[in-house]
Design a protein around this motif. Structure first.
Motif, short mmCIF file in Angstrom:
data_model
loop_
_atom_site.label_atom_id
_atom_site.label_comp_id
_atom_site.label_asym_id
_atom_site.label_seq_id
_atom_site.Cartn_x
_atom_site.Cartn_y
_atom_site.Cartn_z
N LEU A 228 0.83 -1.21 0.00
CA LEU A 228 0.00 0.00 0.00
C LEU A 228 0.87 1.26 0.00
CD1 LEU A 228 -2.80 -1.03 2.53
CD2 LEU A 228 -3.04 -0.73 0.06
N ALA A 229 1.93 1.25 0.81
CA ALA A 229 2.81 2.42 0.88
C ALA A 229 3.51 2.65 -0.45
CB ALA A 229 3.82 2.23 2.00
N GLU A 230 4.04 1.58 -1.04
CA GLU A 230 4.75 1.73 -2.31
C GLU A 230 3.80 2.16 -3.42
OE1 GLU A 230 7.92 1.55 -3.04
OE2 GLU A 230 8.64 1.00 -1.06
N THR A 231 2.55 1.71 -3.36
CA THR A 231 1.57 2.13 -4.35
C THR A 231 1.26 3.62 -4.21
OG1 THR A 231 0.57 -0.08 -4.40
CG2 THR A 231 -0.76 1.74 -5.24
N MET A 232 1.14 4.07 -2.96
CA MET A 232 0.86 5.49 -2.74
C MET A 232 2.02 6.36 -3.19
SD MET A 232 0.06 7.69 0.69
CE MET A 232 1.80 8.15 0.83
N ILE A 233 3.26 5.94 -2.87
CA ILE A 233 4.43 6.68 -3.33
C ILE A 233 4.48 6.70 -4.85
CG2 ILE A 233 6.95 6.75 -3.33
CD1 ILE A 233 5.62 7.54 -0.68
N GLY A 234 4.13 5.55 -5.46
CA GLY A 234 4.08 5.48 -6.91
C GLY A 234 3.03 6.43 -7.49
N ALA A 235 1.90 6.57 -6.78
CA ALA A 235 0.85 7.48 -7.23
C ALA A 235 1.34 8.92 -7.22
CB ALA A 235 -0.39 7.33 -6.35
N VAL A 236 2.12 9.29 -6.20
CA VAL A 236 2.67 10.64 -6.13
C VAL A 236 3.63 10.87 -7.31
CG1 VAL A 236 4.13 12.20 -4.79
CG2 VAL A 236 2.41 10.79 -3.64
N ALA A 237 4.47 9.88 -7.58
CA ALA A 237 5.41 9.99 -8.70
C ALA A 237 4.67 10.11 -10.03
CB ALA A 237 6.35 8.79 -8.72
N LEU A 238 3.60 9.34 -10.17
CA LEU A 238 2.82 9.39 -11.42
C LEU A 238 2.12 10.73 -11.57
CD1 LEU A 238 1.38 5.77 -11.32
CD2 LEU A 238 2.90 6.70 -13.07
N ALA A 239 1.60 11.27 -10.47
CA ALA A 239 0.96 12.58 -10.54
C ALA A 239 1.97 13.65 -10.96
CB ALA A 239 0.34 12.92 -9.18
N ALA A 240 3.19 13.56 -10.42
CA ALA A 240 4.23 14.51 -10.81
C ALA A 240 4.58 14.38 -12.28
CB ALA A 240 5.48 14.30 -9.95
N MET A 241 4.66 13.14 -12.78
CA MET A 241 4.99 12.93 -14.18
C MET A 241 3.86 13.40 -15.09
SD MET A 241 7.23 12.16 -16.33
CE MET A 241 8.50 11.55 -15.21
N MET A 242 2.61 13.29 -14.63
CA MET A 242 1.50 13.81 -15.42
C MET A 242 1.61 15.33 -15.55
SD MET A 242 -1.80 11.56 -14.21
CE MET A 242 -1.91 9.81 -14.62
N GLY A 243 2.04 15.99 -14.47
CA GLY A 243 2.25 17.43 -14.54
C GLY A 243 3.34 17.78 -15.53
N ILE A 244 4.41 17.00 -15.53
CA ILE A 244 5.49 17.21 -16.50
C ILE A 244 4.97 16.98 -17.92
CG2 ILE A 244 7.71 16.32 -17.32
CD1 ILE A 244 8.35 15.69 -14.36
N GLY A 245 4.14 15.95 -18.08
CA GLY A 245 3.56 15.68 -19.39
C GLY A 245 2.74 16.85 -19.90
N TYR A 246 2.00 17.48 -19.00
CA TYR A 246 1.21 18.65 -19.41
C TYR A 246 2.12 19.77 -19.90
CZ TYR A 246 -2.31 22.33 -19.28
OH TYR A 246 -3.16 23.35 -19.62
N LEU A 247 3.25 19.94 -19.23
CA LEU A 247 4.17 21.00 -19.61
C LEU A 247 4.80 20.76 -20.98
CD1 LEU A 247 6.04 21.61 -16.21
CD2 LEU A 247 4.24 23.02 -17.25
N VAL A 248 4.95 19.50 -21.39
CA VAL A 248 5.57 19.21 -22.69
C VAL A 248 4.54 19.04 -23.79
CG1 VAL A 248 7.55 18.14 -21.57
CG2 VAL A 248 5.67 16.69 -22.34
N GLY A 249 3.27 19.30 -23.46
CA GLY A 249 2.25 19.30 -24.50
C GLY A 249 1.27 18.15 -24.49
N TRP A 250 1.35 17.25 -23.50
CA TRP A 250 0.41 16.14 -23.43
C TRP A 250 -0.95 16.66 -22.99
CZ3 TRP A 250 -1.48 13.85 -18.64
CH2 TRP A 250 -2.30 12.73 -18.86
N ARG A 251 -2.00 16.26 -23.69
CA ARG A 251 -3.35 16.66 -23.34
C ARG A 251 -4.27 15.45 -23.36
NH1 ARG A 251 -0.59 20.22 -22.30
NH2 ARG A 251 -0.80 22.47 -22.75
N ILE A 252 -5.31 15.50 -22.55
CA ILE A 252 -6.30 14.43 -22.48
C ILE A 252 -7.46 14.80 -23.38
CG2 ILE A 252 -7.92 13.23 -20.97
CD1 ILE A 252 -5.97 13.70 -18.67
N ASP A 253 -7.85 13.88 -24.25
CA ASP A 253 -8.96 14.11 -25.17
C ASP A 253 -9.91 12.92 -25.08
OD1 ASP A 253 -10.61 15.07 -27.13
OD2 ASP A 253 -9.33 14.43 -28.80
N ALA A 254 -10.58 12.83 -23.93
CA ALA A 254 -11.45 11.68 -23.69
C ALA A 254 -12.50 12.05 -22.65
CB ALA A 254 -10.62 10.49 -23.20
N PRO A 255 -13.62 11.33 -22.62
CA PRO A 255 -14.65 11.59 -21.60
C PRO A 255 -14.12 11.32 -20.19
CG PRO A 255 -15.52 10.24 -23.40
CD PRO A 255 -14.04 10.29 -23.58
#
Length: 271
Positions: free
Chosen positions: A118-145
């Motif tokens: 559970l702890a490693e999954t939560m830490i992984g979730a934080v890392a993934l959220a940070a990478m999603m923010g980086i993705g937004y900065l480089v032009g990644w966008r969500i185009d889905a419902p």
């Protein structure tokens, strides 16, 4: 008198898991650089493939479109690299004798690995959220419902949870720390043998078959489809590429079905 900790545990799974969860999270809280290190390699891949190789890979297409295609693969890369981090934590506890001390306590044997997972999954979730923010900065966008986006996030976190259990299993099964470290390049090789960075259609037939049945490829393809950045699938592609969401959740179920009972049994074994 010897206490049978497995038959008559005085501390339940939930309580033991909560204690181990807090201990593991505290490690990252006191050493925030650990999270930064886990993002260093994926961030390097974003720069390398998104900007150095991106123009060549994209060809005549817009390089920003390739970066949108790339980011779901990078998210899976972050989750996959977390496998070795979890394995390292489990192995360090085993080598230091902490795991043996847990085994000597009258606690439910599922509590320790559950708390760590559970702890490693939560830490992984934080890392993934940070990478999603980086993705937004480089032009990644969500185009889905919204529903598909929610399913994509659920899939990504479920995959990280499954890899947490697999990492725990590897960490306690491979007792030699040096051997475990040598396994890291093999894990990275498995990641590269997928559709994380490029489509599988141009790969040689045998390599393509392996890549398309790779669980990582199924998760990446599912995320691209759910986030709205998917591409057309070749008619002769393997079944997981035509049904990536079903295949991805199926692979997660298989990983959990194998890793959870074996890891729990190994934690309860006296050595």
């Amino acid at each position: 008198m010897t206490i049978d900790t497995q038959v008559h545990p005085s501390v339940g799974t939930a309580t033991a898991a909560r204690v181990v969860f807090g201990r593991t999270v505290a490690t990252y809280r006191h050493s925030p650089a650990l999270l930064g290190v886990s993002l260093a390699a994926p961030l390097g891949m974003v720069v390398l493939f998104g900007y150095v190789f991106g123009g060549t890979i994209a060809g005549d297409a817009d390089p920003s479109a390739y970066r949108s295609y790339l980011m779901p693969g990078v998210f899976v890369l972050v989750a996959s690299l977390g496998l070795m981090a979890t394995a390292g934590t489990a192995n360090a506890d085993l080598s230091s004798g902490l795991t043996d001390r847990f085994r000597a306590l009258p606690i439910a044997r599922a509590g320790v690995p559950t708390g760590l997972a559970l702890a490693e999954t939560m830490i992984g979730a934080v890392a993934l959220a940070a990478m999603m923010g980086i993705g937004y900065l480089v032009g990644w966008r969500i185009d889905a419902p919204a529903g598909e986006v929610a399913l994509a996030v659920l899939l990504l976190f479920a995959f990280r949870a499954a890899l947490s259990w697999l990492g725990i299993l590897l960490g306690i099964a491979i007792r030699d720390e040096q051997v475990l470290q040598q396994a890291a390049p093999m894990i990275f090789g498995l990641i590269m043998l997928s559709n994380v960075f490029t489509p599988t259609e141009a790969m040689p037939s045998v390599v393509r078959a392996i890549a398309e049945w790779n669980p990582i490829s199924a998760v990446v393809a599912a995320l691209r489809e759910l986030f709205g950045s998917g591409t057309a699938v070749a008619a002769d592609a393997a079944w997981p590429m035509h049904h990536p969401v079903i295949a991805a959740f199926g692979w997660i179920a298989v990983i959990l079905a194998v890793s959870v009972p074996v890891a729990v049994r190994q934690y309860g074994a006296q050595r």
